[in-house]
Design a protein around this motif. Structure first.
Motif, PDB file in Angstrom:
ATOM      1  N   LYS A   1     -68.957  53.356  52.602  1.00  0.00           N
ATOM      2  CA  LYS A   1     -70.239  52.532  52.939  1.00  0.00           C
ATOM      3  C   LYS A   1     -69.667  52.336  54.042  1.00  0.00           C
ATOM      4  O   LYS A   1     -69.339  51.971  54.538  1.00  0.00           O
ATOM      5  CB  LYS A   1     -69.417  51.690  51.742  1.00  0.00           C
ATOM      6  N   ARG A   2     -70.636  51.332  54.655  1.00  0.00           N
ATOM      7  CA  ARG A   2     -71.035  50.778  56.371  1.00  0.00           C
ATOM      8  C   ARG A   2     -71.080  49.277  55.490  1.00  0.00           C
ATOM      9  O   ARG A   2     -72.292  49.154  55.129  1.00  0.00           O
ATOM     10  CB  ARG A   2     -71.443  51.165  56.437  1.00  0.00           C
ATOM     11  N   THR A   3     -69.991  48.242  55.991  1.00  0.00           N
ATOM     12  CA  THR A   3     -70.827  46.778  56.036  1.00  0.00           C
ATOM     13  C   THR A   3     -71.245  46.722  57.400  1.00  0.00           C
ATOM     14  O   THR A   3     -71.394  46.944  58.058  1.00  0.00           O
ATOM     15  CB  THR A   3     -69.434  45.741  56.283  1.00  0.00           C
ATOM     16  N   HIS A   4     -72.228  45.300  57.398  1.00  0.00           N
ATOM     17  CA  HIS A   4     -73.424  45.042  57.784  1.00  0.00           C
ATOM     18  C   HIS A   4     -73.434  43.676  57.639  1.00  0.00           C
ATOM     19  O   HIS A   4     -73.692  43.398  56.169  1.00  0.00           O
ATOM     20  CB  HIS A   4     -74.752  45.074  57.559  1.00  0.00           C
ATOM     21  N   GLY A   5     -73.524  43.489  58.993  1.00  0.00           N
ATOM     22  CA  GLY A   5     -73.384  41.347  59.077  1.00  0.00           C
ATOM     23  C   GLY A   5     -74.705  40.912  59.158  1.00  0.00           C
ATOM     24  O   GLY A   5     -75.013  41.145  59.961  1.00  0.00           O
ATOM     25  N   THR A   6     -75.280  40.135  58.713  1.00  0.00           N
ATOM     26  CA  THR A   6     -76.222  38.985  59.858  1.00  0.00           C
ATOM     27  C   THR A   6     -76.159  38.020  59.872  1.00  0.00           C
ATOM     28  O   THR A   6     -75.191  37.713  59.773  1.00  0.00           O
ATOM     29  CB  THR A   6     -77.426  38.757  58.139  1.00  0.00           C
ATOM     30  N   GLU A   7     -77.340  37.955  60.712  1.00  0.00           N
ATOM     31  CA  GLU A   7     -77.673  36.344  61.280  1.00  0.00           C
ATOM     32  C   GLU A   7     -76.659  34.670  60.023  1.00  0.00           C
ATOM     33  O   GLU A   7     -76.077  33.699  60.466  1.00  0.00           O
ATOM     34  CB  GLU A   7     -78.459  35.622  61.377  1.00  0.00           C
ATOM     35  N   THR A   8     -76.938  34.960  58.893  1.00  0.00           N
ATOM     36  CA  THR A   8     -76.689  34.319  58.265  1.00  0.00           C
ATOM     37  C   THR A   8     -75.064  34.141  57.142  1.00  0.00           C
ATOM     38  O   THR A   8     -75.037  33.622  56.871  1.00  0.00           O
ATOM     39  CB  THR A   8     -77.298  33.690  57.072  1.00  0.00           C
ATOM     40  N   ARG A   9     -75.004  35.454  57.140  1.00  0.00           N
ATOM     41  CA  ARG A   9     -73.638  35.866  56.820  1.00  0.00           C
ATOM     42  C   ARG A   9     -72.367  37.050  57.301  1.00  0.00           C
ATOM     43  O   ARG A   9     -73.472  38.334  57.532  1.00  0.00           O
ATOM     44  CB  ARG A   9     -73.876  36.639  55.246  1.00  0.00           C
ATOM     45  N   PRO A  10     -73.066  36.495  58.521  1.00  0.00           N
ATOM     46  CA  PRO A  10     -71.998  38.052  59.330  1.00  0.00           C
ATOM     47  C   PRO A  10     -70.653  38.377  58.517  1.00  0.00           C
ATOM     48  O   PRO A  10     -70.048  38.709  57.903  1.00  0.00           O
ATOM     49  CB  PRO A  10     -71.363  37.417  60.566  1.00  0.00           C
ATOM     50  N   ARG A  11     -70.740  39.999  59.951  1.00  0.00           N
ATOM     51  CA  ARG A  11     -69.030  40.342  58.841  1.00  0.00           C
ATOM     52  C   ARG A  11     -67.695  40.135  59.848  1.00  0.00           C
ATOM     53  O   ARG A  11     -68.077  40.083  60.735  1.00  0.00           O
ATOM     54  CB  ARG A  11     -69.554  42.215  59.352  1.00  0.00           C
ATOM     55  N   LEU A  12     -66.857  39.943  59.438  1.00  0.00           N
ATOM     56  CA  LEU A  12     -65.369  39.565  59.797  1.00  0.00           C
ATOM     57  C   LEU A  12     -64.390  41.114  59.753  1.00  0.00           C
ATOM     58  O   LEU A  12     -64.624  41.167  58.818  1.00  0.00           O
ATOM     59  CB  LEU A  12     -65.074  38.482  59.084  1.00  0.00           C
ATOM     60  N   SER A  13     -65.022  41.018  61.265  1.00  0.00           N
ATOM     61  CA  SER A  13     -64.026  42.713  60.708  1.00  0.00           C
ATOM     62  C   SER A  13     -62.328  42.765  61.310  1.00  0.00           C
ATOM     63  O   SER A  13     -62.176  41.775  62.489  1.00  0.00           O
ATOM     64  CB  SER A  13     -64.785  43.680  62.581  1.00  0.00           C
ATOM     65  N   VAL A  14     -61.381  43.681  60.508  1.00  0.00           N
ATOM     66  CA  VAL A  14     -60.312  43.205  61.376  1.00  0.00           C
ATOM     67  C   VAL A  14     -59.736  44.883  61.422  1.00  0.00           C
ATOM     68  O   VAL A  14     -60.304  45.866  61.731  1.00  0.00           O
ATOM     69  CB  VAL A  14     -59.449  43.127  59.956  1.00  0.00           C
ATOM     70  N   PHE A  15     -58.750  44.680  62.831  1.00  0.00           N
ATOM     71  CA  PHE A  15     -58.391  45.980  63.294  1.00  0.00           C
ATOM     72  C   PHE A  15     -56.693  45.538  63.569  1.00  0.00           C
ATOM     73  O   PHE A  15     -56.664  44.309  64.310  1.00  0.00           O
ATOM     74  CB  PHE A  15     -59.097  47.034  64.751  1.00  0.00           C
ATOM     75  N   ARG A  16     -56.168  46.595  63.496  1.00  0.00           N
ATOM     76  CA  ARG A  16     -54.646  46.401  63.373  1.00  0.00           C
ATOM     77  C   ARG A  16     -54.102  47.818  64.079  1.00  0.00           C
ATOM     78  O   ARG A  16     -54.474  48.551  63.858  1.00  0.00           O
ATOM     79  CB  ARG A  16     -54.168  45.866  62.543  1.00  0.00           C
TER      80      ARG A  16
END
Length: 106
Positions: free
Chosen positions: A1-16
Motif C-alpha cells: 500500500k502507498r500512503t497519500h497525504g492531502t492538504e487537510t491531512r498531509p503525510r509525515l514521512s520518516v527516513f533513517r
C-alpha cells in the motif's frame, strides 16, 4: 500500500540512514513540503541533548518533537504517518511517539 497525504491531512514521512534521521510533512496533491526536520541541520545539532545524535532514539525523539512543532506552527494538526518501509520500532517509533506527544494526531 502507498500512503497519500492531502492538504487537510498531509503525510509525515520518516527516513533513517545509519547515522541520521529525516522527517517531512508533505502535501502530495500539490507536491509541497510543508515542514521538515533533520539531524543534519546546524540548528538541530545545537538543540540535541549531550548523548543524542541522528543515529540513536534520543536524537529521533528530538526530530519528532521538532517536526511536530513546525507543523503545528503552520496549522497542521492531523497527519498520515509514512514509515517508508522501515519497521515500526527503534528510531522510527521514537519519531512517531515524540510527534504524538508534541500534539500531532495520527
Amino acid at each position: 500500500k502507498r500512503t497519500h497525504g492531502t492538504e487537510t491531512r498531509p503525510r509525515l514521512s520518516v527516513f533513517r540512514s545509519l547515522s541520521h534521521i529525516y522527517a517531512q510533512v508533505i502535501d502530495d496533491t500539490s507536491g509541497r513540503t510543508l515542514a521538515a526536520a533533520s539531524s543534519l541541520e546546524p540548528s538541530v545539532k545545537a538543540v540535541l541533548p549531550a548523548k543524542a545524535r541522528g543515529g540513536n532514539t534520543a536524537g529521533a525523539q528530538t526530530i519528532g518533537r521538532l517536526v511536530a512543532e513546525r507543523a503545528l506552527a503552520r496549522g497542521i494538526t492531523q497527519v498520515v504517518f509514512d514509515r517508508n518501509g522501515f519497521l515500526y520500532h527503534g528510531r522510527v517509533r521514537a519519531v512517531a511517539e515524540a510527534a504524538r506527544e508534541a500534539g500531532l494526531k495520527f
